[in-house]
Design an enzyme around this catalytic site. Sequence first.
Site, mmCIF file in Angstrom:
data_model
loop_
_atom_site.group_PDB
_atom_site.id
_atom_site.type_symbol
_atom_site.label_atom_id
_atom_site.label_comp_id
_atom_site.label_asym_id
_atom_site.label_seq_id
_atom_site.Cartn_x
_atom_site.Cartn_y
_atom_site.Cartn_z
ATOM 1 N N ARG A 2 0.833 -1.201 0.000
ATOM 2 C CA ARG A 2 0.000 0.000 0.000
ATOM 3 C C ARG A 2 0.867 1.251 0.000
ATOM 4 O O ARG A 2 0.689 2.172 0.776
ATOM 5 C CB ARG A 2 -0.948 -0.013 1.189
ATOM 6 C CG ARG A 2 -2.072 -1.013 0.948
ATOM 7 C CD ARG A 2 -3.232 -0.806 1.846
ATOM 8 N NE ARG A 2 -3.308 -1.824 2.871
ATOM 9 C CZ ARG A 2 -3.959 -1.663 4.004
ATOM 10 N NH1 ARG A 2 -4.559 -0.556 4.275
ATOM 11 N NH2 ARG A 2 -3.989 -2.638 4.876
ATOM 12 N N ARG A 6 -3.458 5.836 -0.405
ATOM 13 C CA ARG A 6 -3.648 6.427 0.910
ATOM 14 C C ARG A 6 -2.938 7.744 1.119
ATOM 15 O O ARG A 6 -3.537 8.697 1.530
ATOM 16 C CB ARG A 6 -3.160 5.485 2.013
ATOM 17 C CG ARG A 6 -3.858 4.162 2.064
ATOM 18 C CD ARG A 6 -3.138 3.249 2.943
ATOM 19 N NE ARG A 6 -3.927 2.835 4.089
ATOM 20 C CZ ARG A 6 -3.396 2.295 5.164
ATOM 21 N NH1 ARG A 6 -2.105 2.166 5.263
ATOM 22 N NH2 ARG A 6 -4.154 1.903 6.138
ATOM 23 N N ARG A 15 -8.256 9.507 -7.109
ATOM 24 C CA ARG A 15 -9.357 8.881 -6.364
ATOM 25 C C ARG A 15 -10.585 9.777 -6.252
ATOM 26 O O ARG A 15 -11.687 9.300 -5.985
ATOM 27 C CB ARG A 15 -8.883 8.472 -4.977
ATOM 28 C CG ARG A 15 -8.279 7.094 -4.909
ATOM 29 C CD ARG A 15 -9.319 5.977 -4.981
ATOM 30 N NE ARG A 15 -9.835 5.665 -3.650
ATOM 31 C CZ ARG A 15 -11.080 5.808 -3.271
ATOM 32 N NH1 ARG A 15 -11.976 6.278 -4.110
ATOM 33 N NH2 ARG A 15 -11.458 5.499 -2.052
ATOM 34 N N ASP A 51 -6.457 -4.975 -4.913
ATOM 35 C CA ASP A 51 -6.710 -5.150 -3.478
ATOM 36 C C ASP A 51 -6.878 -6.638 -3.229
ATOM 37 O O ASP A 51 -7.299 -7.374 -4.133
ATOM 38 C CB ASP A 51 -7.966 -4.391 -3.028
ATOM 39 C CG ASP A 51 -8.016 -4.308 -1.504
ATOM 40 O OD1 ASP A 51 -7.415 -3.380 -0.928
ATOM 41 O OD2 ASP A 51 -8.629 -5.203 -0.867
ATOM 42 N N TYR A 128 -11.952 -11.705 6.667
ATOM 43 C CA TYR A 128 -12.867 -10.676 6.142
ATOM 44 C C TYR A 128 -14.216 -11.277 5.772
ATOM 45 O O TYR A 128 -15.265 -10.683 6.002
ATOM 46 C CB TYR A 128 -12.256 -9.986 4.914
ATOM 47 C CG TYR A 128 -11.229 -8.939 5.279
ATOM 48 C CD1 TYR A 128 -11.595 -7.808 6.012
ATOM 49 C CD2 TYR A 128 -9.900 -9.060 4.894
ATOM 50 C CE1 TYR A 128 -10.669 -6.843 6.357
ATOM 51 C CE2 TYR A 128 -8.960 -8.100 5.233
ATOM 52 C CZ TYR A 128 -9.351 -6.984 5.967
ATOM 53 O OH TYR A 128 -8.430 -6.037 6.309
HETATM 54 O O1 CP3 Z 1 0.274 0.644 -2.862
HETATM 55 C C1 CP3 Z 1 -0.841 0.249 -3.032
HETATM 56 O O2 CP3 Z 1 -1.799 0.899 -2.693
HETATM 57 C C2 CP3 Z 1 -0.953 -1.082 -3.743
HETATM 58 C C3 CP3 Z 1 -2.262 -1.710 -3.859
HETATM 59 C C4 CP3 Z 1 -2.868 -2.341 -2.621
HETATM 60 C C5 CP3 Z 1 -4.161 -1.980 -2.104
HETATM 61 N N1 CP3 Z 1 -4.471 -2.873 -1.115
HETATM 62 C C6 CP3 Z 1 -5.056 -0.896 -2.578
HETATM 63 C C7 CP3 Z 1 -5.855 -0.190 -1.533
HETATM 64 C C8 CP3 Z 1 -2.394 -3.399 -1.859
HETATM 65 C C9 CP3 Z 1 -1.055 -4.094 -1.956
HETATM 66 C C10 CP3 Z 1 -3.416 -3.742 -0.913
HETATM 67 C C11 CP3 Z 1 -3.320 -4.867 0.021
HETATM 68 C C12 CP3 Z 1 -4.305 -5.025 1.093
HETATM 69 N N2 CP3 Z 1 -5.619 -4.632 1.129
HETATM 70 C C13 CP3 Z 1 -4.034 -5.719 2.291
HETATM 71 C C14 CP3 Z 1 -2.747 -6.430 2.622
HETATM 72 C C15 CP3 Z 1 -1.640 -5.523 3.009
HETATM 73 C C16 CP3 Z 1 -1.746 -4.908 4.362
HETATM 74 O O3 CP3 Z 1 -1.584 -3.696 4.441
HETATM 75 O O4 CP3 Z 1 -1.922 -5.622 5.371
HETATM 76 C C17 CP3 Z 1 -5.203 -5.670 3.078
HETATM 77 C C18 CP3 Z 1 -5.370 -6.238 4.469
HETATM 78 C C19 CP3 Z 1 -6.201 -4.988 2.336
HETATM 79 C C20 CP3 Z 1 -7.603 -4.721 2.720
HETATM 80 C C21 CP3 Z 1 -7.897 -3.269 2.740
HETATM 81 N N3 CP3 Z 1 -8.094 -2.480 1.604
HETATM 82 C C22 CP3 Z 1 -8.038 -2.414 3.853
HETATM 83 C C23 CP3 Z 1 -7.889 -2.854 5.296
HETATM 84 C C24 CP3 Z 1 -8.333 -1.123 3.373
HETATM 85 C C25 CP3 Z 1 -8.728 0.131 4.153
HETATM 86 C C26 CP3 Z 1 -7.715 0.729 4.980
HETATM 87 C C27 CP3 Z 1 -6.789 1.638 4.213
HETATM 88 O O5 CP3 Z 1 -7.050 2.827 4.136
HETATM 89 O O6 CP3 Z 1 -5.772 1.170 3.694
HETATM 90 C C28 CP3 Z 1 -8.313 -1.179 1.960
HETATM 91 C C29 CP3 Z 1 -8.497 -0.054 1.037
HETATM 92 C C30 CP3 Z 1 -7.382 0.178 0.077
HETATM 93 N N4 CP3 Z 1 -6.823 -0.760 -0.749
HETATM 94 C C31 CP3 Z 1 -6.741 1.427 -0.171
HETATM 95 C C32 CP3 Z 1 -5.797 1.199 -1.182
HETATM 96 C C33 CP3 Z 1 -4.916 2.184 -1.844
HETATM 97 C C34 CP3 Z 1 -7.056 2.720 0.617
HETATM 98 C C35 CP3 Z 1 -7.248 3.948 -0.137
HETATM 99 C C36 CP3 Z 1 -8.412 4.066 -1.058
HETATM 100 O O7 CP3 Z 1 -9.543 3.726 -0.669
HETATM 101 O O8 CP3 Z 1 -8.154 4.537 -2.160
#
Ligand code: CP3
Length: 323
Positions: A2, A6, A15, A51, A128
């Site tokens: 990630r 974010r 976004r 994701d 989840y």
């Molecule tokens: O750099 C990147 O952003 C690469 C892409 C990526 C996303 N999710 C996009 C995303 C990656 C590698 C993930 C992995 C992911 N997603 C994990 C495993 C890695 C880790 O951090 O433990 C998990 C558990 C998730 C599930 C998930 N997705 C959560 C818990 C959240 C919300 C919390 C948060 O803000 O991160 C997401 C949303 C999400 N997935 C975002 C992004 C960029 C948040 C921003 C948005 O909504 O645009």
Amino acid sequence: MRQAGRFLPEYRKIRKKYSLIDICKNPELCAEVSALPVDILGVDAAILFADIMLPLEGMGVKFEIADGIGPVIRSSLNNFQSVKSLTTLEPDSDVPYVMEAISATKKLLDSRVPLIGFCGAPFTLASYLIEGHPTRDLLETRKLMYRSPETWHLLMDKLSTSMGTYLRAQANAGVDAVQLFDSWVGCLSPTDYHTYVLPYSQRVFSYLKGRGIPCIHFGTGTATILEEMKQAGGDVFGIDWRIPIDVAWRKLGYDVAIQGNLDPAVLLTERDLIRSRTVDILTRVGNRSGHIFNLGHGILPETPRENVRQLVEFVHEYTMSRG
Ligand code: CP3
């Protein structure tokens, strides 16, 4: 991990126009977003923009990713019947856009840095699916695991086969390494990990055997289960900041590489502290090869971009000067 999303203003701007899922389903946008941290921060690898929840759609699960919360499932899975109705993922027909995003990203990166593909590990995905929304202690998950082992094993069976084929499809589409995210598995004891998780993560990795593609196995809170995770597989282990990196390496053995392990909260502070914490990690590693410097978990949304940029520059300078 990630690293694109974010916290980067450039990402947040995109976004405003598109949802997370819209981006994931648009290969050109995906490529652009995956390349942002490489261009802006100077990191040494790109991670595919997707994701962990994405492939679940292909298994018949309806979910949303709620802003600032994370994945939310409308009807969570809590009985044998609901698990039985899940289908097995057919990556090429269920998520063709992921494979197209890989091609587009590889093209845009033009061999500047490797591209890491990924998926959620069976346990973390199951959590989840069962909880329905992010929770602190995964109580429903552990309850189902203990009380209804038949349902649990069927769910893990379907998830591991699906994720194995999914990672293999990503490898065929051209990713240079893959990462299995078992983000929440640290809530289990070693014995429970062994019984309820190990065989399934092992099965996911088995789909990549003989491909010559490095596999990264990541989790948080895993200090007490590292030996078990090693048995499940992986060439590189991603660890969080709760365990000193040298202690983790001793537990894992020196035949594997390590990714980690700066506390992401350190990036919310100032230069001197960021540097001293970084030097501490690099000193613990010493001259051993096989360390991928990284954070212990995802970058926090409020992190100043300049702190991350300086960190990348500092790690490059420090490790170059050390030879
Ligand atoms: O750099 C990147 O952003 C690469 C892409 C990526 C996303 N999710 C996009 C995303 C990656 C590698 C993930 C992995 C992911 N997603 C994990 C495993 C890695 C880790 O951090 O433990 C998990 C558990 C998730 C599930 C998930 N997705 C959560 C818990 C959240 C919300 C919390 C948060 O803000 O991160 C997401 C949303 C999400 N997935 C975002 C992004 C960029 C948040 C921003 C948005 O909504 O645009």
